[in-house]
Design a protein around this motif. Structure first.
Motif, short mmCIF file in Angstrom:
data_model
loop_
_atom_site.label_atom_id
_atom_site.label_comp_id
_atom_site.label_asym_id
_atom_site.label_seq_id
_atom_site.Cartn_x
_atom_site.Cartn_y
_atom_site.Cartn_z
N VAL A 74 0.85 -1.20 0.00
CA VAL A 74 0.00 0.00 0.00
C VAL A 74 0.88 1.25 0.00
O VAL A 74 1.78 1.39 0.82
CB VAL A 74 -0.96 -0.01 1.21
CG1 VAL A 74 -1.72 1.32 1.31
CG2 VAL A 74 -1.92 -1.18 1.11
N ILE A 75 0.60 2.14 -0.95
CA ILE A 75 1.38 3.37 -1.06
C ILE A 75 0.54 4.62 -0.72
O ILE A 75 1.09 5.69 -0.53
CB ILE A 75 2.02 3.53 -2.45
CG1 ILE A 75 0.96 3.53 -3.55
CG2 ILE A 75 3.07 2.45 -2.67
CD1 ILE A 75 1.50 3.84 -4.95
N VAL A 118 -22.95 4.41 8.65
CA VAL A 118 -21.52 4.32 8.33
C VAL A 118 -20.82 5.59 8.81
O VAL A 118 -21.23 6.70 8.50
CB VAL A 118 -21.31 4.12 6.81
CG1 VAL A 118 -19.83 4.17 6.45
CG2 VAL A 118 -21.91 2.78 6.37
N LEU A 119 -19.74 5.38 9.56
CA LEU A 119 -18.94 6.48 10.08
C LEU A 119 -17.64 6.66 9.31
O LEU A 119 -17.02 7.72 9.37
CB LEU A 119 -18.61 6.24 11.56
CG LEU A 119 -19.80 6.01 12.48
CD1 LEU A 119 -19.32 5.60 13.86
CD2 LEU A 119 -20.67 7.24 12.54
N VAL A 120 -17.21 5.60 8.59
CA VAL A 120 -15.90 5.58 7.95
C VAL A 120 -15.99 4.87 6.60
O VAL A 120 -16.61 3.82 6.48
CB VAL A 120 -14.86 4.80 8.80
CG1 VAL A 120 -13.50 4.80 8.14
CG2 VAL A 120 -14.79 5.36 10.20
N GLU A 121 -15.33 5.43 5.61
CA GLU A 121 -15.10 4.76 4.32
C GLU A 121 -13.64 4.98 3.98
O GLU A 121 -13.07 6.02 4.29
CB GLU A 121 -16.01 5.36 3.23
CG GLU A 121 -15.88 4.65 1.90
CD GLU A 121 -16.95 5.05 0.90
OE1 GLU A 121 -16.67 4.94 -0.31
OE2 GLU A 121 -18.05 5.49 1.30
N VAL A 122 -13.02 3.98 3.35
CA VAL A 122 -11.59 4.07 3.04
C VAL A 122 -11.32 3.70 1.59
O VAL A 122 -12.11 3.02 0.95
CB VAL A 122 -10.74 3.16 3.97
CG1 VAL A 122 -10.97 3.51 5.43
CG2 VAL A 122 -11.02 1.69 3.71
N GLU A 123 -10.18 4.15 1.08
CA GLU A 123 -9.66 3.77 -0.23
C GLU A 123 -8.19 3.41 -0.06
O GLU A 123 -7.51 3.95 0.82
CB GLU A 123 -9.76 4.91 -1.23
CG GLU A 123 -11.14 5.36 -1.57
CD GLU A 123 -11.15 6.54 -2.53
OE1 GLU A 123 -10.06 7.05 -2.89
OE2 GLU A 123 -12.24 6.97 -2.91
N LEU A 124 -7.71 2.54 -0.93
CA LEU A 124 -6.29 2.18 -0.94
C LEU A 124 -5.75 2.27 -2.35
O LEU A 124 -6.46 2.03 -3.33
CB LEU A 124 -6.08 0.72 -0.49
CG LEU A 124 -6.53 0.29 0.89
CD1 LEU A 124 -6.24 -1.19 1.07
CD2 LEU A 124 -5.85 1.11 1.95
#
Length: 136
Positions: A74-75, A118-124
């Motif tokens: 992961v960068i 939903v409190l959090v969403e992420v991307e990688l």
């Protein structure tokens, strides 16, 4: 000669409705779409931003496994929160998973998500070497 673009789907109910892939690999980059803390239609960690962040990141990391890579690749990470009070909890989850990797990271507060629980969403975003082949 151009390299093929590869896509991975998950059990997210929104992928089919909206028409997107959980993750897309093109060349040496793997991009994981916005990922929420769901297993199918079941929200993980309801009301707990730390648990939601862990669940969302684990879902996103699961998509990377389909390409034969993990957290070490992961960068960049992006974290979207619905409330500033959750910064410390989400940051703690991020540090637990990525402290050794130290990706570039962005954390922003947004007005909300498609599911109000939903409190959090992420991307990688991840990097894969030419020798790392996707799982078949």
């Amino acid at each position: 000669m151009s390299e093929a673009v590869q896509r991975v789907q998950s059990d997210s109910p929104w992928e089919e409705t909206i028409g997107f892939a959980r993750a897309v690999a093109a060349g040496d980059r793997v991009l994981v779409s916005g990922t929420m803390p769901f297993t199918g239609r079941v929200l993980q960690g309801e009301g707990d931003p730390y648990e939601q962040a862990l669940a969302a990141f684990r879902n996103a990391l699961h998509a990377l496994k389909e390409f034969g890579i993990g957290a070490e690749s992961v960068i960049r990470t992006r974290m979207y929160l619905t409330h500033p009070r959750d910064v410390d909890a989400v940051s703690r989850a991020h540090k637990e998973l990525f402290d050794a990797v130290r990706p570039a990271a962005t954390l922003v507060v947004v007005s909300g998500f498609v599911d109000s629980r939903v409190l959090v969403e992420v991307e990688l975003e991840a990097f894969r070497s030419k020798s790392e082949e996707p799982r078949k």
